[in-house]
Design a protein around this motif. Structure first.
Motif, PDB file in Angstrom:
ATOM      1  N   TYR A   3      -4.068  -3.589   5.675  1.00 36.83           N
ATOM      2  CA  TYR A   3      -4.363  -2.164   5.608  1.00 36.83           C
ATOM      3  C   TYR A   3      -3.069  -1.351   5.478  1.00 36.83           C
ATOM      4  CZ  TYR A   3      -3.008  -2.038  10.585  1.00 36.83           C
ATOM      5  OH  TYR A   3      -2.317  -2.138  11.769  1.00 36.83           O
ATOM      6  N   GLY A  28     -12.277   2.642   3.412  1.00 34.69           N
ATOM      7  CA  GLY A  28     -12.438   2.892   4.839  1.00 34.69           C
ATOM      8  C   GLY A  28     -12.401   4.384   5.129  1.00 34.69           C
ATOM      9  N   HIS A  80      -1.931   3.238   5.073  1.00 35.79           N
ATOM     10  CA  HIS A  80      -2.177   4.583   5.599  1.00 35.79           C
ATOM     11  C   HIS A  80      -1.183   5.022   6.668  1.00 35.79           C
ATOM     12  CE1 HIS A  80      -4.452   8.214   6.316  1.00 35.79           C
ATOM     13  NE2 HIS A  80      -4.630   7.914   7.583  1.00 35.79           N
ATOM     14  N   GLY A  97     -12.722  -5.446  -0.518  1.00 39.55           N
ATOM     15  CA  GLY A  97     -12.235  -4.309   0.253  1.00 39.55           C
ATOM     16  C   GLY A  97     -12.842  -2.986  -0.134  1.00 39.55           C
ATOM     17  N   GLY A 110      -3.049  -1.100  -1.904  1.00 33.73           N
ATOM     18  CA  GLY A 110      -4.050  -0.588  -0.971  1.00 33.73           C
ATOM     19  C   GLY A 110      -4.192   0.906  -0.878  1.00 33.73           C
ATOM     20  N   LEU A 112      -8.045  -2.801   3.077  1.00 36.26           N
ATOM     21  CA  LEU A 112      -8.519  -1.470   3.421  1.00 36.26           C
ATOM     22  C   LEU A 112      -7.361  -0.496   3.273  1.00 36.26           C
ATOM     23  CD1 LEU A 112     -10.271  -2.432   6.788  1.00 36.26           C
ATOM     24  CD2 LEU A 112     -11.444  -1.999   4.617  1.00 36.26           C
ATOM     25  N   HIS A 113      -7.680   0.764   3.040  1.00 32.87           N
ATOM     26  CA  HIS A 113      -6.619   1.765   3.117  1.00 32.87           C
ATOM     27  C   HIS A 113      -6.462   2.214   4.576  1.00 32.87           C
ATOM     28  CE1 HIS A 113      -3.804   4.847   2.114  1.00 32.87           C
ATOM     29  NE2 HIS A 113      -4.549   5.748   2.746  1.00 32.87           N
ATOM     30  N   TYR A 114      -7.534   2.710   5.147  1.00 25.91           N
ATOM     31  CA  TYR A 114      -7.483   3.126   6.550  1.00 25.91           C
ATOM     32  C   TYR A 114      -7.463   1.904   7.473  1.00 25.91           C
ATOM     33  CZ  TYR A 114      -8.552   8.064   5.643  1.00 25.91           C
ATOM     34  OH  TYR A 114      -8.505   9.375   5.238  1.00 25.91           O
ATOM     35  N   PRO A 115      -6.706   1.966   8.546  1.00 27.23           N
ATOM     36  CA  PRO A 115      -6.731   0.859   9.510  1.00 27.23           C
ATOM     37  C   PRO A 115      -8.068   0.818  10.249  1.00 27.23           C
ATOM     38  CG  PRO A 115      -5.409   2.673  10.351  1.00 27.23           C
ATOM     39  CD  PRO A 115      -5.750   3.022   8.926  1.00 27.23           C
ATOM     40  N   TYR A 142     -16.302  -2.968  12.057  1.00 21.79           N
ATOM     41  CA  TYR A 142     -15.591  -3.804  11.088  1.00 21.79           C
ATOM     42  C   TYR A 142     -15.565  -5.258  11.532  1.00 21.79           C
ATOM     43  CZ  TYR A 142     -13.903   0.148   8.340  1.00 21.79           C
ATOM     44  OH  TYR A 142     -13.829   1.252   7.527  1.00 21.79           O
ATOM     45  N   SER A 144       0.832  -1.204   0.000  1.00 20.52           N
ATOM     46  CA  SER A 144       0.000   0.000   0.000  1.00 20.52           C
ATOM     47  C   SER A 144       0.865   1.252   0.000  1.00 20.52           C
ATOM     48  CB  SER A 144      -0.911  -0.009   1.240  1.00 20.52           C
ATOM     49  OG  SER A 144      -1.785   1.092   1.235  1.00 20.52           O
TER      50      SER A 144
END
Length: 234
Positions: free
Chosen positions: A197, A125, A199, A122, A50, A168-171, A183, A7
């Motif tokens: 994830y 987020g 970010h 996915g 990601g 996901l990008h955001y945790p 989640y 990511s």
């Protein structure tokens, strides 16, 4: 054939946005990533990216970054990050890669893919509701992203896959570094066991939540955290 993920590439070949201002770890990162990627990933492999792939503001500014990605080995599945301002509708994005012969690139957005009998699901987020600056507008985006995750997972049912990977990008993590229960409920509903994830960068990476929680495995895959080496999943 294998599946990899990474990511936050933060490419900036089309605009002037040097990343080494964020520390020595980012020096020559595009050269290092290219060498690492193509030494590890084969043309038949799949890599899920990601989010935060390009600093471009507009899609036409991202051409050189997509060209760079096209020249990396394997099939690439890209999801949206918070800095991907160039992101357009899925129709425009699909037309863009087709028109420019970026044949190895596809997008994970309100859909799902099958690779190596693994369902690839996915969404981007959003920031967690526990953060102090969480607004009513954030609430709308947050709830929409939860819905998009469910949509992706619902669409994957048709594959009857061996297992499901969520990206996901955001945790999916609260301010207090706990797993977000919204989640967790979605993951449990669909039997998800593996979540990846991005970010998070630099010193914040040391606080990343990794390992098994609630019988689900979580892994941070930001490029700088992985030393710009794609992470092998299968």
């Amino acid at each position: 054939m294998s599946i990899f993920t990474i990511s936050d590439l933060h490419l900036s070949l089309g605009i002037d946005k040097p990343m080494d201002i964020f520390g020595k770890g980012w020096e020559n990162y595009m050269e290092r990533l290219f060498e690492n990627w193509n030494s590890l990933v084969s043309k038949d492999d799949t890599v899920v990216i990601g989010g935060d792939i390009s600093w471009a503001t507009y899609l036409n500014e991202a051409y050189k970054d997509f060209e760079y990605i096209e020249n990396l080995n394997g099939k690439k599945i890209i999801l949206k990050g918070n800095h991907d301002y160039w992101w357009e509708s899925i129709t425009k994005l699909t037309d863009y890669v087709k028109d420019n012969s970026f044949t190895s690139v596809s997008f994970l957005h309100n859909n799902a893919y099958l690779a190596e009998n693994i369902a690839i699901c996915g969404t981007r987020g959003w920031i967690d509701p526990t953060f102090d600056n969480f607004s009513s507008e954030d609430r709308k985006i947050y709830e929409r992203e939860i819905m998009r995750l469910e949509l992706s997972l619902n669409m994957s049912k048709k594959f009857e896959a061996e297992k499901t990977f969520v990206f996901l990008h955001y945790p999916p993590i609260t301010k207090n570094l706990e797993i977000n229960t919204d989640y967790i409920n979605v993951f449990k509903k669909f039997g998800v066991k593996d979540v990846f994830y991005g970010h998070i960068h630099s010193a914040y990476s040391k606080k990343a939540l990794e390992g098994e929680f609630n019988d689900i495995n979580f892994k941070l895959v930001s490029a700088d955290y992985l030393s710009f080496m794609p992470y092998k999943l299968t």
